[in-house]
Design an enzyme around this catalytic site. Structure first.
Site, PDB file in Angstrom:
ATOM      1  N   CYS A 142       0.816  -1.208   0.000  1.00  0.00           N
ATOM      2  CA  CYS A 142       0.000   0.000   0.000  1.00  0.00           C
ATOM      3  C   CYS A 142       0.852   1.261   0.000  1.00  0.00           C
ATOM      4  O   CYS A 142       0.330   2.359  -0.056  1.00  0.00           O
ATOM      5  CB  CYS A 142      -0.954  -0.005   1.184  1.00  0.00           C
ATOM      6  N   ASP A 195       2.641   2.411   2.444  1.00  0.00           N
ATOM      7  CA  ASP A 195       2.675   3.077   3.740  1.00  0.00           C
ATOM      8  C   ASP A 195       4.083   3.033   4.339  1.00  0.00           C
ATOM      9  O   ASP A 195       4.776   2.031   4.189  1.00  0.00           O
ATOM     10  CB  ASP A 195       1.731   2.370   4.732  1.00  0.00           C
ATOM     11  N   CYS A 210      -2.676   4.887   5.511  1.00  0.00           N
ATOM     12  CA  CYS A 210      -4.120   4.914   5.661  1.00  0.00           C
ATOM     13  C   CYS A 210      -4.507   5.041   7.141  1.00  0.00           C
ATOM     14  O   CYS A 210      -3.661   4.968   8.024  1.00  0.00           O
ATOM     15  CB  CYS A 210      -4.723   3.644   5.082  1.00  0.00           C
ATOM     16  N   CYS A 267      -1.467  -3.630   8.340  1.00  0.00           N
ATOM     17  CA  CYS A 267      -1.174  -2.402   9.094  1.00  0.00           C
ATOM     18  C   CYS A 267      -0.712  -2.732  10.516  1.00  0.00           C
ATOM     19  O   CYS A 267       0.179  -2.087  11.058  1.00  0.00           O
ATOM     20  CB  CYS A 267      -2.401  -1.505   9.169  1.00  0.00           C
TER      21      CYS A 267
END
Lengths: 228, 139
Positions: B37, B39, B64, B107
């Site tokens: 993603c 991140d 996110c 995450c």
């Protein structure tokens, strides 16, 4: 209805005539539309080698021909089961086309079916230098956001953002260039030994990872720019 | 996809955002990323070398809502814990606390990795590879 012979797949039993069949799309025995044999990947679906370089016009032609053959409109008078198969096959075909048409999605897909794309919990850690760089780039973007919020000189800010965008775009271009070069490398070792193939795939994987960080930066800076 | 209330709370009021002096010998820095993603997460802790207690924790995450919430929660959890206690935090604990959906599990993995990386960096600064207990004994 014609049968399309396939080389890659083992014969399976047809849902309709219960005979073993060799067709990828239609049963070689009874001519009914087949379910996609399990394990048929998108490359095999289009009867193409797992190469990363493709002639787009060839792919498009194959797609159009197949979608015409598999289209639910051809099966309005068929049994419910065959209509369902047609729907499912058409949607699979669309997914396959969308994936292979896009050069990045194509690489991701290739690595996934070769079992070399590390995602989710089994992700690969990016090299520390890359993370440092991405973090710093993100921070500079953050500073620009803060400057915007505090109502600093908008013209100067816009110039900075545009500069940042150019910088990120350039980086994205670099990665895409490297990806293309590595894709050619992959095509050259397609039939090579597994160690060499794995090495090229690891490189592709790393480039995809790098790309997703940079793509985020490009998206974020573009978003800031539309709001200046 | 709807975020859970806890994620929204951490996202709107992130705890312990900021940074600690990277070159402070008592500060460990963990910088990790999730390529799928894009991140990136930086987690820093100030650790008392005598007591092995994490006295301060700061984070900065570009990503996110779930990534921000996971790291925010991680800083809250590690503060006041010893190094060994912090190392025992599992990503599944974070998933449970924040009710993260399956697509956002990475995450929480990122946050766990960041804790481990930060403590690893601190240990490296102190020249310890061995369990933290050995460090205490030498003082």
């Amino acid at each position: 209805m014609s049968t399309v012979p396939t080389s890659a797949e083992a014969p399976l039993v047809c849902w309709n005539c219960h005979e073993r069949t060799l067709g990828t799309h239609f049963c070689s025995n009874c001519g009914k539309l087949r379910q996609l044999p399990q394990g048929t990947d998108y490359f095999a679906l289009f009867e193409m080698p797992r190469k990363l370089w493709m002639e787009m016009s060839e792919l498009e032609q194959k797609f159009l021909r197949l979608s015409w053959k598999l289209h639910p409109d051809n099966f309005v008078n068929a049994s419910e089961q065959e209509r369902e198969v047609s729907l499912k096959r058409s949607s699979e075909l669309n997914d396959a086309y969308r994936t292979l048409r896009d050069p990045i999605a194509r690489v991701e897909y290739l690595l996934a079916i070769e079992g070399e794309r590390k995602e989710g919990e089994k992700k690969q850690q990016a090299p520390p230098e890359l993370l440092e760089e991405v973090f710093e780039l993100n921070e500079s973007l953050d500073e620009l956001r803060e400057a915007k919020a505090s109502g600093e000189d908008l013209a100067a800010l816009k110039a900075q953002l545009e500069n940042a965008e150019k910088n990120f775009q350039e980086k994205l271009g670099e990665v895409d260039g490297e990806l293309q070069a590595t894709a050619r490398e992959w095509d050259a070792v397609l039939t090579g030994d597994s160690a060499t193939r794995k090495k090229v795939m690891a490189k592709l994987n790393e480039l995809l990872n790098r790309r997703s960080y940079i793509r985020n930066l490009v998206t974020n800076v573009a978003k800031e720019l539309t709001e200046v | 996809m709807a975020y859970s209330d806890k994620v929204v709370d951490h996202y709107n009021n992130p705890r312990n955002v900021g940074s600690l002096p990277k070159n402070d010998p008592n500060v460990g820095t963990g910088l990790v990323g999730a390529p799928e993603c894009g991140d990136v997460m930086k987690l820093q802790m100030k650790i008392n070398p005598e007591t092995q207690v994490i006295e301060e924790a700061k984070f900065k995450t570009f990503g996110c809502g779930s990534a921000i919430a996971s790291s925010s929660l991680a800083t809250e959890w590690v503060k006041g814990k010893t190094v060994d206690e912090a190392l025992a935090i599992k990503n599944t604990d974070i998933v449970r606390e924040l009710s993260l959906p399956p697509v956002k599990i990475h995450c929480s993995v990122l946050a766990e990795d960041a804790i481990k990386a930060a403590i690893g960096d601190w240990k490296k600064k102190h020249g310890v590879e061995a369990p933290a207990a050995a460090e205490t004994a030498s003082h």
